[in-house]
Design an enzyme around this catalytic site. Sequence first.
Site, short mmCIF file in Angstrom:
data_model
loop_
_atom_site.label_atom_id
_atom_site.label_comp_id
_atom_site.label_asym_id
_atom_site.label_seq_id
_atom_site.Cartn_x
_atom_site.Cartn_y
_atom_site.Cartn_z
N LYS A 1 -3.31 -5.69 -19.00
CA LYS A 1 -2.79 -5.34 -17.67
C LYS A 1 -3.65 -5.97 -16.59
CE LYS A 1 -2.17 -1.46 -14.53
NZ LYS A 1 -2.05 -0.03 -14.30
N GLU B 1 -3.99 8.50 -4.08
CA GLU B 1 -4.69 8.54 -5.37
C GLU B 1 -6.13 9.02 -5.26
OE1 GLU B 1 -4.10 5.01 -7.64
OE2 GLU B 1 -5.33 5.72 -9.31
N GLU C 1 1.75 1.15 -18.96
CA GLU C 1 0.97 0.72 -17.79
C GLU C 1 0.11 1.89 -17.28
OE1 GLU C 1 3.60 -1.09 -14.86
OE2 GLU C 1 2.16 -0.63 -13.30
C1 LIG Z 1 -2.43 -1.15 -6.23
C2 LIG Z 1 -1.74 -0.20 -5.60
O1 LIG Z 1 -1.35 0.99 -6.19
C3 LIG Z 1 -1.80 1.32 -7.49
C4 LIG Z 1 -0.93 0.74 -8.52
C5 LIG Z 1 0.15 1.45 -9.02
C6 LIG Z 1 1.11 0.79 -9.99
O2 LIG Z 1 0.88 -0.36 -10.35
O3 LIG Z 1 2.12 1.40 -10.34
C7 LIG Z 1 0.34 2.79 -8.66
C8 LIG Z 1 -0.54 3.44 -7.89
C9 LIG Z 1 -1.82 2.83 -7.55
O4 LIG Z 1 -2.75 3.19 -8.53
C10 LIG Z 1 -1.40 -0.32 -4.16
O5 LIG Z 1 -0.82 0.62 -3.60
O6 LIG Z 1 -1.71 -1.36 -3.58
#
Ligand SMILES: C=C(O[C@@H]1C=C(C(=O)O)C=C[C@H]1O)C(=O)O
Length: 413
Positions: free
Chosen positions: A151, A209, A253
């Site tokens: 990933k 988060e 993921e």
């Molecule tokens: C990287 C980001 O978000 C992150 C990536 C996510 C995903 O790939 O689904 C979800 C939430 C966050 O941990 C962002 O908001 O820029």
Amino acid sequence: MTATVPFATEPFAERLEPAVQPAIPPGMPLVFGSTDRLLQGRTTDRHWWSARSNDTAYADRIIADLQAESRPDPGASPATAIGTLSFRPDAPALFFPLAAADRAQSVPARLPMRRSPVQLLGARELPDPGGYLENVNQAIARLRGGQNAAKVVLGRWLDLETATPLDPLAVLGSLATTSRGAVRLFAVPAPAVPEGDSEPAILLGASPELLVSRRGRLVRSTPMAGSVPRSSDPATDALRAHALLDSVKDGDEHRYVADAVAAALRPLCDGLVVDGPKLMRTDTVWHLATEIHGRLSDPNLDLSALHLAQLLQPTPAVGGTPTDWALDVIAELEGARSCVAGAVGWVDAAGDGSYAVGIRSGLLSGRRLRLFAGAGIVAASDPESELMETEAKLATMLGGLGLSTAAVKGMIR
Ligand SMILES: C=C(O[C@@H]1C=C(C(=O)O)C=C[C@H]1O)C(=O)O
């Protein structure tokens, strides 16, 4: 006064490093918290800076200084520092003391409200959607060909130029209403001066988060990964949420992040509860989230909230799996992020504190605001969906400016 700079021709991300230790003007905003409990202050002539965000001696020094400050008056609320760690462990960190008067303020000083939409003079996407799709395709090819690569989170920037300098607190005030309290709001000076600027940018955002919090022995984290844009139609919105929960690709993921956070915290805790993945929503996206909590076996000050943030950052929510491989791919395909997607939060003399992942955010300097959004790429990713996901994530900050995605698209040059 902030110097305003015209749009540069090269991508902003490439101009974020090398880092120069910033001279911090007094009076810059220091804000972190939720809408009902906000730490809020201003910079003074004191701060702690480190060339490396993962330097544990840096965290030790901050805690020792906070303890020395708290000693004369043990009955008062403990001395507190607020600041940010960069996305990359080898990039700088910057923390500030919160004045005692600000610390005592448990109820938020009212955030000002912006009364009209921000007036945009221009907007630029870095890279543009075609460039982002190319980066995602590159990453997918490497993920499919790689041995251990699982990933990588790839981001892009939306660079906005406004008619007048933005008031960071007014943007937070608007985000507090558009985000309906489910986020941590923050505004702190960034640890590096982007080339062409005269003073540090302000990291500004509304993150859903929780990277980590510590209160006494209790440690919490709510890692997120696996996302889908929301719909204004309630039936479609519900369908999308359930499809996300059922998606094998998004489950995988997500698991990289939840497993990494649990693996880092488990050896430190007497028992770790890992509850998820479950659905969580922001104003613009559905996420998969796992709630993790445990009790520290040894609640020492060398496991303060700041030390725990250093230990976890960057999780595969913003980096990837394996971390070192992902950081190399991000540096090559995307560029530097400074403290965007880093850790932002506070720590006090008792070691308590709380850190958000510094996403749904941007870097503000005067009339320029560079917004960031990333998406986790795995071998099964669909590039167009990842692009749409970054668009939905960018819409959170645009909402705080009173701007729609369509209005901004019309200004892109
Ligand atoms: C990287 C980001 O978000 C992150 C990536 C996510 C995903 O790939 O689904 C979800 C939430 C966050 O941990 C962002 O908001 O820029």
